[in-house]
Motif scaffolding. Structure first.
Motif, mmCIF file in Angstrom:
data_model
loop_
_atom_site.group_PDB
_atom_site.id
_atom_site.type_symbol
_atom_site.label_atom_id
_atom_site.label_comp_id
_atom_site.label_asym_id
_atom_site.label_seq_id
_atom_site.Cartn_x
_atom_site.Cartn_y
_atom_site.Cartn_z
ATOM 1 N N ASN A 1 -167.526 28.687 -8.948
ATOM 2 C CA ASN A 1 -167.637 30.111 -8.629
ATOM 3 C C ASN A 1 -168.393 30.147 -7.310
ATOM 4 O O ASN A 1 -169.615 30.173 -7.291
ATOM 5 C CB ASN A 1 -168.394 30.836 -9.751
ATOM 6 C CG ASN A 1 -168.702 32.284 -9.413
ATOM 7 O OD1 ASN A 1 -168.201 32.826 -8.447
ATOM 8 N ND2 ASN A 1 -169.558 32.901 -10.209
ATOM 9 N N LEU A 2 -167.647 30.083 -6.215
ATOM 10 C CA LEU A 2 -168.266 29.844 -4.912
ATOM 11 C C LEU A 2 -169.116 31.025 -4.452
ATOM 12 O O LEU A 2 -168.711 32.179 -4.612
ATOM 13 C CB LEU A 2 -167.182 29.585 -3.863
ATOM 14 C CG LEU A 2 -166.442 28.256 -3.979
ATOM 15 C CD1 LEU A 2 -165.297 28.223 -2.986
ATOM 16 C CD2 LEU A 2 -167.373 27.088 -3.742
ATOM 17 N N PRO A 3 -170.290 30.742 -3.881
ATOM 18 C CA PRO A 3 -171.042 31.816 -3.231
ATOM 19 C C PRO A 3 -170.153 32.483 -2.177
ATOM 20 O O PRO A 3 -169.501 31.792 -1.387
ATOM 21 C CB PRO A 3 -172.224 31.078 -2.587
ATOM 22 C CG PRO A 3 -172.337 29.788 -3.352
ATOM 23 C CD PRO A 3 -170.942 29.432 -3.758
ATOM 24 N N MET B 1 -163.296 30.283 -7.396
ATOM 25 C CA MET B 1 -163.330 31.730 -7.496
ATOM 26 C C MET B 1 -163.703 32.349 -6.157
ATOM 27 O O MET B 1 -164.653 31.919 -5.509
ATOM 28 C CB MET B 1 -164.325 32.181 -8.558
ATOM 29 C CG MET B 1 -164.191 33.674 -8.865
ATOM 30 S SD MET B 1 -165.419 34.259 -10.024
ATOM 31 C CE MET B 1 -165.152 33.142 -11.381
ATOM 32 N N PHE B 2 -162.916 33.356 -5.765
ATOM 33 C CA PHE B 2 -163.136 34.086 -4.519
ATOM 34 C C PHE B 2 -163.064 35.580 -4.795
ATOM 35 O O PHE B 2 -162.603 36.013 -5.850
ATOM 36 C CB PHE B 2 -162.027 33.764 -3.501
ATOM 37 C CG PHE B 2 -161.977 32.349 -3.032
ATOM 38 C CD1 PHE B 2 -162.789 31.914 -1.996
ATOM 39 C CD2 PHE B 2 -161.096 31.443 -3.607
ATOM 40 C CE1 PHE B 2 -162.728 30.599 -1.543
ATOM 41 C CE2 PHE B 2 -161.025 30.132 -3.160
ATOM 42 C CZ PHE B 2 -161.843 29.712 -2.127
ATOM 43 N N GLN B 3 -163.464 36.364 -3.808
ATOM 44 C CA GLN B 3 -163.096 37.774 -3.823
ATOM 45 C C GLN B 3 -161.574 37.853 -3.871
ATOM 46 O O GLN B 3 -160.878 37.025 -3.273
ATOM 47 C CB GLN B 3 -163.608 38.472 -2.567
ATOM 48 C CG GLN B 3 -165.119 38.557 -2.469
ATOM 49 C CD GLN B 3 -165.571 39.268 -1.210
ATOM 50 O OE1 GLN B 3 -164.793 39.972 -0.563
ATOM 51 N NE2 GLN B 3 -166.827 39.103 -0.855
ATOM 52 N N ARG B 4 -161.062 38.850 -4.583
ATOM 53 C CA ARG B 4 -159.610 38.978 -4.767
ATOM 54 C C ARG B 4 -158.871 38.979 -3.420
ATOM 55 O O ARG B 4 -157.814 38.367 -3.278
ATOM 56 C CB ARG B 4 -159.311 40.274 -5.532
ATOM 57 C CG ARG B 4 -157.833 40.565 -5.728
ATOM 58 C CD ARG B 4 -157.277 39.851 -6.915
ATOM 59 N NE ARG B 4 -155.815 39.812 -6.874
ATOM 60 C CZ ARG B 4 -155.064 39.329 -7.838
ATOM 61 N NH1 ARG B 4 -155.613 38.837 -8.926
ATOM 62 N NH2 ARG B 4 -153.762 39.298 -7.742
ATOM 63 N N GLU B 5 -159.443 39.640 -2.429
ATOM 64 C CA GLU B 5 -158.803 39.721 -1.108
ATOM 65 C C GLU B 5 -158.633 38.328 -0.496
ATOM 66 O O GLU B 5 -157.595 38.019 0.094
ATOM 67 C CB GLU B 5 -159.661 40.596 -0.190
ATOM 68 C CG GLU B 5 -159.137 40.704 1.229
ATOM 69 C CD GLU B 5 -160.123 41.363 2.175
ATOM 70 O OE1 GLU B 5 -159.820 41.431 3.375
ATOM 71 O OE2 GLU B 5 -161.206 41.790 1.721
ATOM 72 N N GLY C 1 -173.484 28.909 -16.227
ATOM 73 C CA GLY C 1 -172.430 29.334 -17.148
ATOM 74 C C GLY C 1 -171.169 28.495 -17.041
ATOM 75 O O GLY C 1 -170.641 28.005 -18.045
ATOM 76 N N LEU C 2 -170.691 28.301 -15.814
ATOM 77 C CA LEU C 2 -169.493 27.479 -15.615
ATOM 78 C C LEU C 2 -169.801 26.004 -15.891
ATOM 79 O O LEU C 2 -168.957 25.277 -16.433
ATOM 80 C CB LEU C 2 -168.959 27.668 -14.191
ATOM 81 C CG LEU C 2 -167.673 26.922 -13.835
ATOM 82 C CD1 LEU C 2 -166.553 27.210 -14.824
ATOM 83 C CD2 LEU C 2 -167.230 27.270 -12.414
ATOM 84 N N THR C 3 -170.999 25.582 -15.551
ATOM 85 C CA THR C 3 -171.429 24.204 -15.842
ATOM 86 C C THR C 3 -171.287 23.910 -17.329
ATOM 87 O O THR C 3 -170.739 22.872 -17.731
ATOM 88 C CB THR C 3 -172.902 24.001 -15.421
ATOM 89 O OG1 THR C 3 -173.114 24.592 -14.147
ATOM 90 C CG2 THR C 3 -173.270 22.536 -15.381
#
Length: 279
Positions: A122-124, A151-155, A60-62
């Motif tokens: 969108n990192l694993p 992209m990360f978890q918000r925390e 998707g991001l690709t």
């Protein structure tokens, strides 16, 4: 959901190739192509740049990056199930997408990229922080990348941009902001993903400083910060005891009270302490 190219919607791609997300690989697929296109626009004009993408999944991001005009994308994917879907994208964008099956922690992307280079991913979830620290601590600075859009978890995202004085402030904030300008560029709710994670996510955009914000030897700085936050509840005179026989004198030389705790110390003071210890 608007289409950004002539390829099928991502839900259809996932169904066709049987791409159920694997928890063991930290996968949460972002299926809204409007959102992936927004993320792809965050670094700015990519028409004269190569892009490194880690963990593209079904692509998707690709697709967002290629539709947004990226000169070339190098996608590193560990999950062999995703390769046929990525091959379809490569066919739709001739000579602009290279896919490597492998672990991003082990692949040297510079063998396949030409500068300028941006990293967009969108990192694993299970390797995101480790990859960020690697990108922030190369042997030579400035680094090979012009920007990181991750992209990360918000925390985790909040830990990267945190200021002194709060619980989120730690090693990640010091290393990131010492070396780069960092901001949260986009927030995403759990329902944007398949399967929905238990937490919200956020995209962090980092651009490297020409030189670290305050002078200090990188190795000493990284060692001081890691040790300080490893026992963050302790006063620094105790947490850093093993670094120097007269650690209290060195702390005071750097303008830090020996009774301070790591989370109250600014990046500038940490750099001053690193210089005092090196001297």
């Amino acid at each position: 959901m608007a289409q950004i190219d002539g390829l099928p919607p991502l839900r259809e791609v996932i169904a066709t190739h049987g791409l159920a997300a694997k928890k063991s690989l930290g996968q949460n697929f972002l299926l809204d192509l409007n959102l992936t296109a927004r993320i792809a626009r965050i670094p700015g004009d990519l028409s004269q740049a190569d892009v490194l993408e880690v963990g593209p999944g079904p692509g998707g991001l690709t697709r967002g990056l290629l539709a947004n005009g990226a000169r070339r994308v190098l996608a590193i994917e560990k999950d062999s199930r995703c390769l046929p879907a990525l091959a379809e994208i490569a066919e739709a964008y001739p000579d602009r997408l290279t896919v490597i099956e492998g672990d991003a922690l082990e692949v040297d992307p510079l063998q396949h990229l030409t500068g300028p280079i941006h990293v967009v991913a969108n990192l694993p979830y299970n390797v995101g922080t480790e990859l960020l620290i690697r990108w922030l601590t190369p042997q030579v600075w400035p680094p090979y990348w012009q920007s990181l859009t991750l992209m990360f978890q918000r925390e985790v995202a909040e830990r990267i941009v945190a200021q002194p004085g709060g619980k989120a402030y730690g090693r990640l904030a010091v290393l990131a902001q010492w070396k780069a300008e960092a901001r949260i560029a986009l927030s995403l709710p759990p329902e944007a993903f398949t399967p929905p994670p238990k937490v919200s996510s956020a995209v962090v955009h980092l651009t490297p400083r020409p030189a670290p914000a305050f002078p200090a030897d990188p190795g000493v700085m990284e060692r001081v910060v890691a040790k300080a936050f490893n026992q963050r509840r302790k006063m620094l005179r105790a947490a850093l005891k093993g670094l120097h026989p007269r650690i209290e004198d060195k702390l005071e030389e750097a303008g830090i009270a020996p009774t301070d705790r790591a989370e109250t110390v600014s990046i500038e003071r940490f750099a001053a302490l690193a210089r005092a210890l090196q001297g």
